[in-house]
Design an enzyme around this catalytic site. Structure first.
Site, PDB file in Angstrom:
ATOM      1  N   ARG A  70      -7.699   4.250  13.561  1.00  0.00           N
ATOM      2  CA  ARG A  70      -6.775   5.382  13.777  1.00  0.00           C
ATOM      3  C   ARG A  70      -6.179   5.407  15.175  1.00  0.00           C
ATOM      4  O   ARG A  70      -5.038   5.867  15.359  1.00  0.00           O
ATOM      5  CB  ARG A  70      -7.503   6.695  13.508  1.00  0.00           C
ATOM      6  CG  ARG A  70      -8.055   6.836  12.117  1.00  0.00           C
ATOM      7  CD  ARG A  70      -6.964   6.763  11.073  1.00  0.00           C
ATOM      8  NE  ARG A  70      -7.513   6.928   9.731  1.00  0.00           N
ATOM      9  CZ  ARG A  70      -6.832   6.681   8.621  1.00  0.00           C
ATOM     10  NH1 ARG A  70      -5.582   6.250   8.686  1.00  0.00           N
ATOM     11  NH2 ARG A  70      -7.395   6.851   7.448  1.00  0.00           N
ATOM     12  N   GLU A 115      -9.834  12.725   7.828  1.00  0.00           N
ATOM     13  CA  GLU A 115      -9.675  14.016   7.157  1.00  0.00           C
ATOM     14  C   GLU A 115     -11.011  14.762   7.070  1.00  0.00           C
ATOM     15  O   GLU A 115     -11.080  15.965   7.333  1.00  0.00           O
ATOM     16  CB  GLU A 115      -9.128  13.816   5.748  1.00  0.00           C
ATOM     17  CG  GLU A 115      -7.695  13.332   5.681  1.00  0.00           C
ATOM     18  CD  GLU A 115      -7.375  12.872   4.272  1.00  0.00           C
ATOM     19  OE1 GLU A 115      -6.868  13.665   3.478  1.00  0.00           O
ATOM     20  OE2 GLU A 115      -7.642  11.697   3.962  1.00  0.00           O
ATOM     21  N   HIS A 135      -3.643  14.016   0.822  1.00  0.00           N
ATOM     22  CA  HIS A 135      -3.850  13.109   1.957  1.00  0.00           C
ATOM     23  C   HIS A 135      -2.631  13.100   2.879  1.00  0.00           C
ATOM     24  O   HIS A 135      -2.772  13.212   4.104  1.00  0.00           O
ATOM     25  CB  HIS A 135      -4.135  11.695   1.458  1.00  0.00           C
ATOM     26  CG  HIS A 135      -4.202  10.675   2.554  1.00  0.00           C
ATOM     27  ND1 HIS A 135      -5.239  10.613   3.460  1.00  0.00           N
ATOM     28  CD2 HIS A 135      -3.335   9.688   2.922  1.00  0.00           C
ATOM     29  CE1 HIS A 135      -5.020   9.619   4.320  1.00  0.00           C
ATOM     30  NE2 HIS A 135      -3.874   9.053   4.023  1.00  0.00           N
ATOM     31  N   LYS A 151      -4.143  -1.595  10.495  1.00  0.00           N
ATOM     32  CA  LYS A 151      -4.533  -1.750   9.090  1.00  0.00           C
ATOM     33  C   LYS A 151      -4.798  -3.196   8.697  1.00  0.00           C
ATOM     34  O   LYS A 151      -5.517  -3.450   7.736  1.00  0.00           O
ATOM     35  CB  LYS A 151      -3.387  -1.254   8.196  1.00  0.00           C
ATOM     36  CG  LYS A 151      -2.982   0.180   8.410  1.00  0.00           C
ATOM     37  CD  LYS A 151      -3.859   1.085   7.610  1.00  0.00           C
ATOM     38  CE  LYS A 151      -3.288   2.502   7.575  1.00  0.00           C
ATOM     39  NZ  LYS A 151      -4.115   3.370   6.733  1.00  0.00           N
ATOM     40  N   GLN A 157      -3.515   2.729  15.191  1.00  0.00           N
ATOM     41  CA  GLN A 157      -2.455   3.196  14.294  1.00  0.00           C
ATOM     42  C   GLN A 157      -1.585   4.269  14.949  1.00  0.00           C
ATOM     43  O   GLN A 157      -0.348   4.216  14.890  1.00  0.00           O
ATOM     44  CB  GLN A 157      -3.085   3.749  13.004  1.00  0.00           C
ATOM     45  CG  GLN A 157      -2.076   4.265  11.975  1.00  0.00           C
ATOM     46  CD  GLN A 157      -2.756   4.942  10.787  1.00  0.00           C
ATOM     47  OE1 GLN A 157      -3.986   5.032  10.713  1.00  0.00           O
ATOM     48  NE2 GLN A 157      -1.962   5.406   9.844  1.00  0.00           N
ATOM     49  N   ASP A 180       0.847  -1.191   0.000  1.00  0.00           N
ATOM     50  CA  ASP A 180       0.000   0.000   0.000  1.00  0.00           C
ATOM     51  C   ASP A 180       0.885   1.244   0.000  1.00  0.00           C
ATOM     52  O   ASP A 180       1.810   1.351   0.804  1.00  0.00           O
ATOM     53  CB  ASP A 180      -0.903   0.000   1.249  1.00  0.00           C
ATOM     54  CG  ASP A 180      -2.050   0.986   1.095  1.00  0.00           C
ATOM     55  OD1 ASP A 180      -2.336   1.424  -0.036  1.00  0.00           O
ATOM     56  OD2 ASP A 180      -2.681   1.311   2.128  1.00  0.00           O
ATOM     57  N   ASP A 239      -9.231   0.540   2.340  1.00  0.00           N
ATOM     58  CA  ASP A 239      -8.221   0.129   3.325  1.00  0.00           C
ATOM     59  C   ASP A 239      -8.703   0.578   4.711  1.00  0.00           C
ATOM     60  O   ASP A 239      -8.306   1.624   5.214  1.00  0.00           O
ATOM     61  CB  ASP A 239      -6.883   0.777   2.956  1.00  0.00           C
ATOM     62  CG  ASP A 239      -5.793   0.460   3.958  1.00  0.00           C
ATOM     63  OD1 ASP A 239      -5.883  -0.585   4.622  1.00  0.00           O
ATOM     64  OD2 ASP A 239      -4.855   1.266   4.078  1.00  0.00           O
ATOM     65  N   GLU A 247      -9.259   4.031  -2.035  1.00  0.00           N
ATOM     66  CA  GLU A 247      -8.024   3.845  -2.796  1.00  0.00           C
ATOM     67  C   GLU A 247      -8.300   3.140  -4.121  1.00  0.00           C
ATOM     68  O   GLU A 247      -9.368   2.555  -4.315  1.00  0.00           O
ATOM     69  CB  GLU A 247      -7.025   2.986  -1.988  1.00  0.00           C
ATOM     70  CG  GLU A 247      -6.732   3.533  -0.605  1.00  0.00           C
ATOM     71  CD  GLU A 247      -5.506   2.905   0.046  1.00  0.00           C
ATOM     72  OE1 GLU A 247      -4.746   2.209  -0.664  1.00  0.00           O
ATOM     73  OE2 GLU A 247      -5.317   3.122   1.256  1.00  0.00           O
ATOM     74  N   GLU A 297     -10.278   4.143   3.974  1.00  0.00           N
ATOM     75  CA  GLU A 297      -9.404   4.847   3.051  1.00  0.00           C
ATOM     76  C   GLU A 297      -9.828   4.459   1.647  1.00  0.00           C
ATOM     77  O   GLU A 297      -9.769   3.275   1.273  1.00  0.00           O
ATOM     78  CB  GLU A 297      -7.926   4.502   3.315  1.00  0.00           C
ATOM     79  CG  GLU A 297      -7.455   5.035   4.656  1.00  0.00           C
ATOM     80  CD  GLU A 297      -5.952   4.993   4.864  1.00  0.00           C
ATOM     81  OE1 GLU A 297      -5.292   4.141   4.230  1.00  0.00           O
ATOM     82  OE2 GLU A 297      -5.442   5.804   5.664  1.00  0.00           O
ATOM     83  N   THR A 348      -8.964  -5.502   4.475  1.00  0.00           N
ATOM     84  CA  THR A 348      -8.896  -4.573   3.344  1.00  0.00           C
ATOM     85  C   THR A 348      -9.890  -5.098   2.312  1.00  0.00           C
ATOM     86  O   THR A 348      -9.868  -6.285   1.991  1.00  0.00           O
ATOM     87  CB  THR A 348      -7.481  -4.557   2.729  1.00  0.00           C
ATOM     88  OG1 THR A 348      -6.530  -4.267   3.761  1.00  0.00           O
ATOM     89  CG2 THR A 348      -7.364  -3.518   1.633  1.00  0.00           C
TER      90      THR A 348
HETATM   91 CA    CA Z   1      -3.932   3.000   2.981  1.00  0.00          CA
END
Ligand code: CA
Length: 395
Positions: free
Chosen positions: A220, A341, A117, A236, A223, A110, A216, A184, A182, A240
């Site tokens: 948080r 975000e 971002h 993570k 993480q 990834d 993904d 992607e 996420e 996925t």
């Molecule tokens: Ca990612």
């Protein structure tokens, strides 16, 4: 084949006309998993249609390993067939089939290729320093992820538990309270390379078969506590999600766009004369409500540069490997591809129907869709990626 035939009707505004035809692995009612392509609201059974056992398998890998000239030949043949009546036993209603992960995935990487971002997360995670770390404009930053927990669109995701630290309190263990997405784009490797031989920017289309949407999922709180100094780990790796449909690169020939200006000019191994971005517009729906529209065309690093970088040390790629772009975010608030975000670290709740949200609640469902310019003068669709959050197991 029986003698009966049927013609697949394609509406003028269909996102899945013959110029698209993404590949997947499906099972008709009561049948075995096999390779198909989506045409309008139907799925075509390639093992029946092309009478080739490479498609009578529950994965695309065997076909992908045959390489780009074979991919082109099959696609050309399918485009011819799509205009003709087809045997009824080769055509299934999309709604009637089950789908699985279309590829047996090998390694998974990834990246972190969106400057918006990376800048936003830099501001949120390291508010007292420069948003972009010194390496960011020199190389596509990435990490090796967990291939074994990639799931097909529609699979529910159990809220992960883990260790997190709130403020300066001692760390604790429990269900993630800041579960995020996420949005992607993923790139599926078809033709392998040899260990010790980097894949240059110009060789991208000789190796990559197609693209698919990726979510993904990211915890948080887990993480933020675990990631220094070695990067993403359990925040993570729990799940996925990948679309059930892989759009061949050829279907995106008219979606190629120039890359944004890269400053400084990348080192020669990341520099290609024909390198390009992709004009793909994503839409993220949270419980059915569209909350953001990330633009892939804004991505700083190209898919070819990502591949060149991940093989620059001689690491080989194998059929079925997947690499993803990293979260796609644009410069505007309604173009952010993650909820950390969108809600600015949880400080600005997002309106979701009659509710407001910062991070995901149990029962929430997220659906990512996308369109791109097609080769027939109308947009094409990418297969959706969808998932619902289930409550954490008791811990
Ligand atoms: Ca990612």
């Amino acid at each position: 084949m029986s003698g009966a035939t049927v013609r697949v009707e394609v509406a003028a505004d269909s996102l899945f006309g013959p110029e698209n035809m993404p590949y997947g692995v499906f099972a008709p009612p009561g049948g075995e998993f096999r390779v198909g392509v989506r045409l309008a609201d139907s799925v075509l059974d390639l093992a029946v249609l092309l009478d080739d056992p490479v498609f009578a398998r529950g994965e695309l890998n065997s076909f992908l390993a045959q390489g780009p000239s074979r991919w082109r030949a099959v696609r050309d043949r399918l485009r011819e067939l799509a205009e003709t009546p087809l045997p009824t036993d080769a055509v299934h209603d999309l709604d009637s089939v089950r789908t699985v992960l279309p590829v047996q995935i090998g390694d998974y990487v990834d990246f972190y290729a969106s400057i918006d971002h990376a800048s936003n997360l830099g501001r949120l995670f390291r508010p007292d320093s420069e948003p972009l770390l010194p390496n960011w404009r020199h190389l596509p930053v990435g990490y090796h992820g967990r291939a074994g927990t990639i799931v097909v669109s529609g699979t529910s995701v159990i809220r992960p538990s883990g260790q997190r630290r709130i403020g300066t309190a001692p760390p604790e263990f429990g269900p993630s309270q800041r579960l995020d997405i996420e949005a992607e784009l993923g790139f599926v490797v078809g033709a392998p390379s040899r260990q010790g031989e980097p894949v240059g920017v110009e060789a991208f289309a000789e190796h990559v078969f197609g693209v698919a949407l990726v979510n993904d999922w990211s915890a948080r709180d887990i993480q933020a506590w675990e990631y220094q100094p070695l990067g993403p780990f359990l925040g993570k790796s729990f799940a996925t999600s990948l679309s059930a449909w892989i759009t061949p690169l050829e279907a995106l020939a008219h979606a190629r766009v120039p890359l944004p200006d890269q400053d400084p000019v990348p080192l020669p191994y990341l520099h290609g004369t024909d390198d390009a971005g992709l004009d793909i517009d994503l839409t993220v729906a949270w419980n059915g409500e569209v909350v953001t529209r990330p633009p892939y065309a804004r991505m700083y690093w190209s898919p070819a540069q990502m591949l060149a970088h991940l093989t620059a040390n001689g690491a080989s790629i194998r059929t079925g490997d997947l690499y993803a772009s990293g979260t796609i975010s644009g410069p505007e608030p309604d173009q952010r591809g993650s909820f950390i975000e969108l809600s600015w670290g949880g400080a600005e709740p997002v309106v979701v129907g009659d509710d407001s949200r910062t991070f995901l609640a149990d029962g929430d469902e997220v659906t990512i869709t996308a369109t791109a310019p097609g080769t027939a003068g109308r947009p094409i669709g990418l297969g959706e990626v969808r998932g619902r959050i289930l409550a954490a197991h008791n811990t």
